[in-house]
Design an enzyme around this catalytic site. Structure first.
Site, PDB file in Angstrom:
ATOM      1  N   LYS A  11       0.818  -1.220   0.000  1.00 62.41           N
ATOM      2  CA  LYS A  11       0.000   0.000   0.000  1.00 62.41           C
ATOM      3  C   LYS A  11       0.854   1.273   0.000  1.00 62.41           C
ATOM      4  O   LYS A  11       0.522   2.239  -0.672  1.00 62.41           O
ATOM      5  CB  LYS A  11      -0.998   0.002   1.160  1.00 62.41           C
ATOM      6  N   ARG A  86      -5.464   2.078  11.964  1.00 64.02           N
ATOM      7  CA  ARG A  86      -5.230   0.638  12.080  1.00 64.02           C
ATOM      8  C   ARG A  86      -6.304  -0.049  12.904  1.00 64.02           C
ATOM      9  O   ARG A  86      -6.335  -1.282  12.978  1.00 64.02           O
ATOM     10  CB  ARG A  86      -3.879   0.371  12.761  1.00 64.02           C
ATOM     11  N   ARG A 125      12.234 -12.255   1.827  1.00 67.37           N
ATOM     12  CA  ARG A 125      13.093 -11.077   1.687  1.00 67.37           C
ATOM     13  C   ARG A 125      14.478 -11.317   2.295  1.00 67.37           C
ATOM     14  O   ARG A 125      14.600 -11.927   3.357  1.00 67.37           O
ATOM     15  CB  ARG A 125      12.446  -9.870   2.369  1.00 67.37           C
ATOM     16  N   ARG A 162      16.299 -10.740   7.922  1.00 62.08           N
ATOM     17  CA  ARG A 162      16.070  -9.914   9.108  1.00 62.08           C
ATOM     18  C   ARG A 162      15.039 -10.555  10.044  1.00 62.08           C
ATOM     19  O   ARG A 162      14.091 -11.184   9.570  1.00 62.08           O
ATOM     20  CB  ARG A 162      15.610  -8.517   8.706  1.00 62.08           C
ATOM     21  N   ARG A 173       2.313 -10.532  12.760  1.00 64.51           N
ATOM     22  CA  ARG A 173       1.846  -9.264  12.196  1.00 64.51           C
ATOM     23  C   ARG A 173       0.550  -9.438  11.407  1.00 64.51           C
ATOM     24  O   ARG A 173      -0.338  -8.587  11.451  1.00 64.51           O
ATOM     25  CB  ARG A 173       2.902  -8.704  11.221  1.00 64.51           C
TER      26      ARG A 173
END
Ligand code: ZN
Length: 215
Positions: A11, A86, A125, A162, A173
């Site tokens: 987004k 949120r 990632r 990470r 999350r």
């Protein structure tokens, strides 16, 4: 306009891509928080005190920062909010603020991506800690043999998975998004402002559809 979507939905990237097209700024709460702390505004100092204690910055402080931001001259033609609200409580507070400012919310864009795809995107990632470039083991592999970065052949650093991109954190999350943020979809549907976009496509295709819809 508000951009809504789960972590990894893109987004922020989409909002940023529309800035030159729409000529209105992208407002991310992370950015305004950092700017206010740096400028040592009264709300910035208040936010800093919470952050120094490792606490979340309370909603009323964030709303205050958004209020300060929405009266700056560059947003007189509109704005794109990314990363806020949120929760339903935050959405209600934002509605009240916008009513007070006389700045009606025109659209909420939901970038819709299946959760399994988001987990695949985020856990794949790999980040170079030297040049900060981000690769993906499947979708954007580094030019040289994994696990090494090779930014123009002068970055022989090892790529890092990470902690933020670990499976546990990513799943956590997504769960927070599902529990706290997903109720906003029906909240804005009831206001007839929600526009859902298929986010499981290349970023350029999504930007193209957004431009057509908003243009
Ligand atoms: Zn590198």
């Amino acid at each position: 306009m508000i951009f809504l979507g789960a972590p990894g939905s893109g987004k922020g990237t989409q909002a940023q891509a529309l800035v030159p097209n729409l000529g209105i700024p992208q407002i991310s709460t992370g950015d305004i928080l950092r700017a206010a702390v740096k400028a040592e505004t009264p709300l910035g100092l208040e936010a800093k005190a919470f952050m120094n204690r490792g606490a979340l910055v309370p909603d009323e402080v964030v709303i205050g920062l958004i209020q300060d931001r929405l009266v700056e001259p560059d947003v007189s033609g509109g704005w794109m909010l990314d990363g806020f609200p949120r929760t339903t409580v935050q959405a209600e507070a934002l509605d009240q603020l916008l009513e007070k400012l006389g700045q009606p919310l025109e659209a909420v864009v939901l970038i819709n991506v299946p959760e399994a795809k988001l987990v695949e995107r985020l856990t794949g990632r790999r980040t170079c800690m030297t040049c900060k470039r981000v690769f993906h083991v499947l979708f954007n592999p580094p030019p040289t043999t994994i696990p090494f970065c090779d930014d123009h052949a002068d970055c022989p650093s090892e790529l890092v998975h990470r902690p933020d991109d670990s499976l546990d954190v990513v799943i956590q999350r997504q769960a927070v998004y599902r529990d706290q943020t997903e109720p906003l979809i029906s909240y804005y549907e009831q206001q007839h402002k929600l526009h859902s976009i298929d986010g499981d496509r290349p970023a350029e295709a999504i930007t193209g559809e957004l431009k057509a819809f908003l243009g």
